[in-house]
Write an enzyme that holds these catalytic residues in place. Structure first.
Site, mmCIF file in Angstrom:
data_model
loop_
_atom_site.group_PDB
_atom_site.id
_atom_site.type_symbol
_atom_site.label_atom_id
_atom_site.label_comp_id
_atom_site.label_asym_id
_atom_site.label_seq_id
_atom_site.Cartn_x
_atom_site.Cartn_y
_atom_site.Cartn_z
ATOM 1 N N ASP A 258 -41.598 -19.259 -77.299
ATOM 2 C CA ASP A 258 -41.297 -19.107 -75.875
ATOM 3 C C ASP A 258 -39.822 -18.759 -75.731
ATOM 4 O OD1 ASP A 258 -40.804 -19.274 -73.154
ATOM 5 O OD2 ASP A 258 -42.055 -21.050 -72.865
ATOM 6 N N ILE B 6 -32.675 -25.451 -69.372
ATOM 7 C CA ILE B 6 -33.588 -26.593 -69.349
ATOM 8 C C ILE B 6 -34.502 -26.566 -70.576
ATOM 9 C CG2 ILE B 6 -33.574 -26.760 -66.838
ATOM 10 C CD1 ILE B 6 -36.297 -25.307 -66.839
ATOM 11 N N GLY C 141 -41.196 -26.910 -70.653
ATOM 12 C CA GLY C 141 -42.145 -27.925 -70.221
ATOM 13 C C GLY C 141 -43.056 -28.384 -71.342
ATOM 14 N N HIS D 268 -34.026 -21.033 -71.000
ATOM 15 C CA HIS D 268 -33.918 -22.145 -71.943
ATOM 16 C C HIS D 268 -32.770 -21.954 -72.937
ATOM 17 C CE1 HIS D 268 -37.699 -23.515 -70.333
ATOM 18 N NE2 HIS D 268 -38.280 -22.403 -70.681
#
Length: 285
Positions: A187, A207, A210, A192
């Site tokens: 990903d 961040i 998830g 990120h």
């Protein structure tokens, strides 16, 4: 969003050979190895009798950015990952090849300006035998596509957490570089990794993914309810309620009721619930 085209979208089967390196890299990305001399961690990181961490089923054979196809007319920039669940029918094994079969199962329209929910299912099968290995469900919140129509009208109720005090909690600290390691499992969304793009998206800094947070919670459930035996985890589901920042400590509170474990996870430093309405089902020892 063009509802008819989204529902009719044909996903090509995605073939994913699973090698030992990818399995160990995923485990390292979700923080396994904090106990480097403990067999409970080494089982996922050392090639001798290697086991595959169960939540890796969420990551392999991923369809990528399919919602960005122009003909679907999805406002994909406003997409949020709302919920995720997986059920294990048999464990993953390094050295085998898996095939992901995807389909959109439902769309719930909240109305103009309110967005919609898109429900998606992946069936993961072992290529040679065609045996079902895992069923993975995801719910995406399309904030910009309300009023496009839907197939269902009612939202399934989230799993209700017990009203009593938690039976315990597991504290797991994420590494400051956790997102940079985890993204190597596939990903590569720049929010990120790139501080400027993360701020543009409304975050103070990059961040954590998830699904990386889900992996951390899965680690906690294995420790709290499975004696670190991955084959005992039958299924797990949760809601994403707030992002995690790399370096934060995640406290997973849990409640045990027979073979069902309810849980939620909190970012300790900000006292914010980041994963909620969690439910795991455990095979007896």
């Amino acid at each position: 969003m063009n509802l008819e085209k989204v529902l009719a979208h044909q996903f090509k089967p995605i073939i994913h050979p699973l090698n030992e390196r990818d399995c160990m890299l995923y485990a390292a990305g979700i923080g396994v190895g904090a106990r480097p001399e403990d067999a409970s961690d080494l089982q996922f990181l050392y090639e001798q009798n290697l086991k595959v961490f169960p939540s890796f089923v969420n990551v392999i054979a991923h369809p990528g950015g399919w919602v960005q196809a122009p003909e679907l007319e999805v406002d994909w920039v406003k997409l949020l990952h709302g919920e995720q669940s997986f059920e294990m029918h048999q464990p993953l094994q390094a050295g085998k090849t898996y095939v992901g079969h995807f389909r959109v199962t439902d769309v719930l329209d909240k109305g103009p300006g309110k967005g919609c929910l898109l429900y998606m299912r992946k069936e993961l099968r072992e290529q040679e035998s065609n045996e079902l290995v895992s069923t993975v469900d995801a719910v995406y919140f399309l904030r910009g596509d309300g009023g496009s129509g839907g197939t269902v009208q009612n939202v399934p109720a989230p799993h209700a957490l017990p009203e009593r005090a938690p039976d315990g909690q597991v504290l797991l600290t994420t590494l400051p570089q956790a997102a940079l390691i985890y993204r190597l499992s596939g990903d590569y969304n720049p929010i990120h990794a790139d501080p400027a793009l993360a701020r543009k998206a409304g975050f103070e800094r990059p961040i954590l993914h998830g699904l990386c947070s889900l992996g951390v919670a899965t680690r906690a459930i294995l420790q709290a309810a499975c004696d670190d035996q991955p084959e005992r985890l039958k299924s797990l589901k949760l809601r994403f309620s707030s992002p995690v920042y790399p370096g934060e400590t995640i406290a997973t509170e849990y409640w045990k009721d027979g073979n069902v474990v309810s849980f939620r996870a909190r970012a300790v430093e900000r006292d914010v619930v980041v994963l909620n309405n969690g439910r795991a089902e455990i095979h007896p020892a």
